[in-house]
Scaffold this active site. Sequence first.
Site, mmCIF file in Angstrom:
data_model
loop_
_atom_site.group_PDB
_atom_site.id
_atom_site.type_symbol
_atom_site.label_atom_id
_atom_site.label_comp_id
_atom_site.label_asym_id
_atom_site.label_seq_id
_atom_site.Cartn_x
_atom_site.Cartn_y
_atom_site.Cartn_z
ATOM 1 N N ARG A 221 0.846 -1.186 0.000
ATOM 2 C CA ARG A 221 0.000 0.000 0.000
ATOM 3 C C ARG A 221 0.890 1.247 0.000
ATOM 4 N NH1 ARG A 221 1.448 1.679 4.481
ATOM 5 N NH2 ARG A 221 0.251 3.601 4.236
ATOM 6 N N GLY A 222 0.246 2.404 -0.092
ATOM 7 C CA GLY A 222 0.972 3.660 -0.152
ATOM 8 C C GLY A 222 1.216 4.052 -1.594
ATOM 9 N N ALA A 223 0.866 5.289 -1.928
ATOM 10 C CA ALA A 223 0.855 5.703 -3.329
ATOM 11 C C ALA A 223 2.161 5.436 -4.078
ATOM 12 C CB ALA A 223 0.461 7.179 -3.418
ATOM 13 N N ARG B 187 -6.945 -0.575 -7.242
ATOM 14 C CA ARG B 187 -7.336 0.512 -6.335
ATOM 15 C C ARG B 187 -7.506 1.775 -7.168
ATOM 16 N NH1 ARG B 187 -4.720 1.242 -0.637
ATOM 17 N NH2 ARG B 187 -6.840 1.979 -0.274
ATOM 18 N N ASP C 203 -2.572 10.451 -2.156
ATOM 19 C CA ASP C 203 -2.778 9.362 -3.102
ATOM 20 C C ASP C 203 -3.109 9.866 -4.494
ATOM 21 O OD1 ASP C 203 -3.007 6.455 -1.668
ATOM 22 O OD2 ASP C 203 -3.460 8.093 -0.288
ATOM 23 N N ASN D 285 -6.273 11.975 0.219
ATOM 24 C CA ASN D 285 -5.395 11.223 1.104
ATOM 25 C C ASN D 285 -6.250 10.389 2.040
ATOM 26 O OD1 ASN D 285 -2.597 10.693 1.964
ATOM 27 N ND2 ASN D 285 -3.230 11.623 3.894
ATOM 28 N N LYS D 286 -5.613 9.574 2.852
ATOM 29 C CA LYS D 286 -6.326 8.685 3.762
ATOM 30 C C LYS D 286 -7.414 9.449 4.510
ATOM 31 C CE LYS D 286 -5.807 5.152 4.129
ATOM 32 N NZ LYS D 286 -6.540 4.079 3.407
#
Length: 380
Positions: free
Chosen positions: A64-66, A98, A253, A263-264
């Site tokens: 995960r994580g852009a 995603r 993201d 973002n989250k």
Amino acid sequence: MADHQARSGGDERPSGIPAIRWEEPPEGPVLVLLDQTRLPAEDVELVCTDAPALVEAIRSLAVRGAPLLGIAGAYGVALAAARGFDVPEAARSIEEARPTAVNLSVGVRRARAAHEAELARGGDPAAAAAAALAAARALHRQDAEASARMAAHGLALLDELLPGGGHRILTHCNTGALVSGGEGTAFAVALAAHRVGRLRRLWVDETRPLLQGARLTAYEAARNGMAYTLLTDNAAGSLFAAGEVDAVLIGADRIAADGSVANKVGSYPLAVLARHHGVPFIVVAPLTTIDPDTLDGASIEVEQRPGFEVTEVVAPQAQITGPGGGIPVAPLGTQAYNPAFDVTPPELVTAIVTEEGAVTPVSGEALAGVCKRAREAAAG
């Protein structure tokens, strides 16, 4: 196919271990991921031998994580090519895993473009697979370089906005080495401040419902010897009210052409709090996160996650009774609203820090300018 391989001695693992790597054992190339769903309790590696395994790893947030998603996407295309699978089909499935993180599409398209260009030149599948892998490795290397440059630019901006050091930084979700080819985005800036003695405290949002802050950011902060404190997301307001936050640093993201930042989920409330209390709200993200084809925040597709992530919790060695594999914390049948991201408008963002420097004030024109300069520099 994918296999989990547990490693013993979790605390002996260096903090700088890559979250992703390409290996070529005798039985064929594989993509090896550090399974982030198992941290911090266990060091477990996930070995992917095909695109479906990588897609599942992406959807389950094992990877995960852009920035890291972009790297994984590129390696996924290379993996499909090296193992003789249908590359266009693999690319489509990975890209769709995603929808919000634009870096995933960037990585997939770069590796696919390299593969197709080599096929067009000579038609040799082996050479095309090698070209896709070279593109993935180049993206991996470029992201590590971008991480170091963002850290330097971010630290300079902090020192400009908050002279004298002693920074008390609030961060949300996870933006360190676990999401990057280098040391991360927002976390890398905080780490740079720590290394020069200018970080007084890193406030770590728990980041509900999946606790990326508690499980991952706290894990990375501890490994790096940083002074940090964990808090529930809804405690952030009391920190601001007490004057305990000097700056907010988050990742992204997707950044729309007008400077809106996805973002989250939970990032937007922090921006509102920061504006009310006069605290800088800083986004740190590589240029690959800026999407000129997404015109504004309303155009960003926000991923909706399964409801059981909210209605259940997962705890090691606990009895599993919920349909999602966790312990129910809400009545059976409860509906849950669970967006993975929220969108912060550009007027609430103090600066966007990229590898090419800080953009402030944030506007569509300023972002287009920094992207143009980067393209011109790359062209020589």
